[in-house]
Design an enzyme around this catalytic site. Structure first.
Site, PDB file in Angstrom:
ATOM      1  N   SER A 594     109.397 -13.767  67.594  1.00  6.67           N
ATOM      2  CA  SER A 594     108.163 -13.611  66.837  1.00  6.67           C
ATOM      3  C   SER A 594     108.508 -13.169  65.407  1.00  6.67           C
ATOM      4  O   SER A 594     109.207 -13.887  64.700  1.00  6.67           O
ATOM      5  CB  SER A 594     107.219 -12.640  67.544  1.00  6.67           C
ATOM      6  OG  SER A 594     105.934 -12.672  66.970  1.00  6.67           O
ATOM      7  N   ASP A 669     101.993 -22.093  72.424  1.00  7.01           N
ATOM      8  CA  ASP A 669     101.921 -20.896  71.576  1.00  7.01           C
ATOM      9  C   ASP A 669     100.677 -20.954  70.683  1.00  7.01           C
ATOM     10  O   ASP A 669     100.559 -21.825  69.824  1.00  7.01           O
ATOM     11  CB  ASP A 669     103.184 -20.808  70.712  1.00  7.01           C
ATOM     12  CG  ASP A 669     103.384 -19.425  70.106  1.00  7.01           C
ATOM     13  OD1 ASP A 669     102.382 -18.721  69.892  1.00  7.01           O
ATOM     14  OD2 ASP A 669     104.540 -19.056  69.838  1.00  7.01           O
ATOM     15  N   HIS A 701     103.083 -17.621  73.564  1.00  3.26           N
ATOM     16  CA  HIS A 701     103.965 -17.006  72.571  1.00  3.26           C
ATOM     17  C   HIS A 701     105.175 -16.323  73.209  1.00  3.26           C
ATOM     18  O   HIS A 701     106.228 -16.212  72.584  1.00  3.26           O
ATOM     19  CB  HIS A 701     103.182 -16.003  71.731  1.00  3.26           C
ATOM     20  CG  HIS A 701     103.943 -15.464  70.560  1.00  3.26           C
ATOM     21  ND1 HIS A 701     104.612 -16.275  69.660  1.00  3.26           N
ATOM     22  CD2 HIS A 701     104.173 -14.190  70.145  1.00  3.26           C
ATOM     23  CE1 HIS A 701     105.185 -15.537  68.738  1.00  3.26           C
ATOM     24  NE2 HIS A 701     104.949 -14.267  69.012  1.00  3.26           N
TER      25      HIS A 701
END
Length: 724
Positions: A594, A669, A701
């Site tokens: 991320s 995602d 995600h």
């Protein structure tokens, strides 16, 4: 015979010798098989000096109390709940696999929990003294985000994008009836759950009104996600407002249960502002809302009449040259309709402030540079309040109590480390679970008045006899500004030999609202980090400026300039590593997910002579493809900050790639959409650069469930292949 006996003993020693962790153990063992002993789902019984928690079989609710000198006793069983429900609903079949993990004390004699029956789901209020059901409401199996009214006679829940209220007698009322899926009512997924938003519906204290978010995202562009699970792949559109583009429009609506009337709060201003800190007054008359402009640098705390929706007044305003980030509802002082606690970092650290409802600041309750991480409870008379806050440059967590009138703060816990604390409803006792780098978990009861401690148990090291964890130490490194101390964690390879040189895996996140290095058991590391150390790597992590728990100025250096100061600090960490003779300077790799994926790829490209291998999971590659709420807070709009967006973009740096880079993305995602990595891959192709890529077709995600083992295998294998 002696020779045979010796061989037998030696074979037994080999059979019981400690082994390195398996990848499966490294993935889930930390939270399951090797979790230190603790209390499961502990809670204080309201208005008592009793704690309750689940037993080891999850079939009973146990208790310990001051009256019984903290001896363990059985308090309730699954059978108690089943029998009471069966008595009220003879035709239903209830089967509790475990005692309800999510039970909650509503008052001294009442717990709330959910139960699955043969004909539907029930929200239950249960009298623990009489062992009978006080209230139980049956709701549809597909009901989401259920919120029970304070009096226990009704439940508000969502049916797709609409709100339904179900009463105890089974009557359903459709509060909203929007057929356009772009109108979303009552959902907690408003403003993409930024600003501390974790609910979309609030009952008034008297249960007569329901306040809810109404989100209009019909004007927000559709973003396609491809579902590969069908014979012919299908497209699933989500609403994804990208930075600088049209965003959602949100209002707050009050529904009167008796009259079915709806009133919209007159939160006047630009349609794309954010509505936060939503709080009912204890007397049901007013609603307080933090109104934040889209630029996120000007907050107004406003007061509205609940019955008319009329604006009453602005209590106070907060402005900043960077950003204002409201994260918490107001907390009213017990037995007061006019005084409340407000949490803000306006003076440098997120701390408590006592205000009245005229907007007058009564007392600054902040203490030194302590950041409040969790607000706990008041004492019986509402004269003091407890909270958990930071210490030791953010490494530690301690229990504090502050007097509301004098502002005097007392630190209750003393041992350096992490104190995870729950306070009794009168503030007199605290359940403290304490750990640090040498202490797995010490659980005790603390008398907050005299700080006397009663130990309940001390957990043993769960790895003894299983595996020998590599040595770990916490280190301090000076930031690139030449003055700010940064917290780091160094895990040495197994069987460490200072005369050898080892490859390095740097694990990085680096963004706001995350702290990777803590003074707790395992030092804040995941067991996978220790697994990699067992494979022969030095594993290093640094919390750079921009990360959590160190105050406003520590974080806000990232504003309009994401990645720059963060990388500068990480390179100071690299200088530290290179100063160690046991580090192989030619074999340094970096891994992150991320924001950490953004950091890992940024470091690979901007410092390509340092990093030989990188793994970037779910990476932000170009911040103009990220969403409005988070992206614009830190970067402003692309049209307002083109230089910052250009510097942070890794797509236009693809030609700088030298080492081996693996990008990993979830095809579903909806946080960092796959377009990010696709743009980067395309740029690598154009630049003639080889890059590795892996897609998880069904994951969003994060890669969860059993596939997490597959992910960790892939990470370990990639470093093994290209770094060693």
């Amino acid at each position: 015979m002696k020779k045979l006996l010796l061989l037998f003993l030696l074979s037994g020693m080999v059979a019981t010798a400690q082994q390195n962790l398996t990848i499966e153990q490294a993935t889930y063992g930390q939270y399951q098989a090797y979790a230190p002993k603790s209390l499961t789902a502990p809670q204080w019984r309201k208005d008592s000096k009793t704690i309750t928690y689940l037993d080891n079989t999850y079939s009973k609710l146990m208790s310990r109390s001051e009256d019984s000198k903290w001896e363990e006793k059985t308090f309730l069983t699954k059978q108690d709940l089943t029998s009471a429900l069966k008595s009220k609903y003879p035709s239903e079949f209830f089967n509790f696999q475990i005692f309800p993990y999510q039970y909650k004390w509503e008052d001294k004699n009442t717990i709330a929990f959910k139960a699955a029956g043969s004909n539907g789901n029930y929200l239950v209020l249960f009298d623990v003294e009489k062992k009978e059901v006080k209230h139980a409401i049956a709701i549809a199996a597909d009901a989401s985000q259920q919120v029970m009214a304070p009096n226990g006679t009704a439940v508000a829940w969502l049916k797709e994008n609409n709100i339904v209220i179900t009463t105890e007698n089974g009557q359903n009322t459709n509060v909203t009836n929007d057929t356009d899926k772009g109108i979303v009512n009552g959902s907690d997924y408003v403003h993409r759950q930024e600003f501390g938003i974790n609910k979309g519906m609030w009952w008034s204290p008297d249960s007569k009104m329901l306040l809810y978010y109404r989100k209009d995202e019909t004007m927000v562009a559709d973003y396609p996600l491809v579902d590969f699970g069908q014979r012919i792949a299908t497209e699933k559109d989500i609403k994804y407002p990208m930075a600088g583009m049209k965003s959602e429009e949100v209002t707050l609506v009050v529904y009167n249960v008796a009259s079915n009337a709806k009133t919209t709060l007159k939160t006047e201003g630009p349609k794309e502002q954010f509505l936060t800190c939503v709080t009912w007054s204890p007397d049901n008359k007013y609603i307080y809302v933090g109104v934040l402009n889209r630029e996120q640098n000007h907050l107004k705390l406003n007061k509205y009449e609940a019955t008319t929706g009329n604006f009453v007044k602005t209590l106070f305003e907060e402005q900043s040259s960077t950003y204002v980030e409201p994260l918490h509802e107001l907390t009213f002082v017990p037995n007061s309709n006019t005084e409340f606690l407000y949490r803000t970092e306006k003076d440098g650290y997120e701390q408590l402030y006592l205000y009245n409802t005229d907007g007058k600041l009564l007392k600054n309750l902040g203490y030194n540079d302590v950041v409040v991480t969790e607000l706990l409870d008041f004492d019986t008379k509402g004269k003091s309040v407890s909270y958990v806050g930071t210490a030791n440059n953010g490494l530690d967590r301690h229990l504090y109590q502050v007097n509301l009138k004098s502002g005097k703060t007392t630190q209750i816990t003393t041992g350096s480390g992490t104190h995870s604390v729950m306070v009794s409803s009168d503030g007199a006792l605290a359940l403290d679970s304490f750990s640090n780098t040498t202490t797995p978990n010490d659980v005790s009861i603390i008398n907050t008045a005299n700080k006397k401690t009663t130990s309940l148990f001390k957990a043993n090291n769960p790895y003894t006899g299983v595996t020998e964890l590599p040595k770990m130490e916490l280190v301090t490194i000076t930031a690139a500004d030449g003055k700010t101390p940064l917290n780091g964690r160094l895990i040495y390879p197994s069987n460490f030999d200072a005369n050898k040189q080892y490859p390095v895996m740097v694990y990085v996140y680096g963004g706001p609202h995350a702290q990777l290095v803590n003074n707790d058991w395992l030092g804040g590391a995941s067991l996978f980090d220790y697994y990699m150390a067992q494979q022969g790597y030095v594993v290093f992590t640094l919390d750079n400026r921009g990360s959590d728990a160190r105050g406003r100025d520590f974080e806000h250096v990232i504003h309009r300039n994401l990645g720059q100061n963060e990388m500068a600090d990480q390179m100071k960490g690299i200088e530290f590593l290179k100063s160690k003779s046991f580090v192989n300077q030619d074999k340094i790799g970096v891994y992150g997910w991320s924001f950490g994926g953004f950091m890992a790829s940024s470091l690979m490209l901007n410092h390509s002579d340092t990093f030989k291998v990188g793994i970037a999971g779910g990476p932000v590659c170009d911040w103009k493809y990220y969403e409005v709420m988070y992206g614009e807070r830190y970067m402003d709009m692309p049209q307002e900050n083109p230089e910052g967006y250009e510097k942070a973009c890794i797509v236009n740096k693809a030609n700088q790639l030298k080492g081996r880079l693996l990008m990993i993305h979830g095809a579903q995602d909806n946080v960092v959409v796959q377009q990010h990595s696709m743009e980067f891959i395309n740029a690598c192709i154009a630049a003639g650069k080889q890059v590795d890529y892996f897609l998880y077709p069904t994951h969003e995600h994060n890669v969860r469930g059993k596939d997490r083992i597959h992910l960790n295998h892939k990470i370990a294998d990639y470093f093994e292949t290209h770094l060693k």
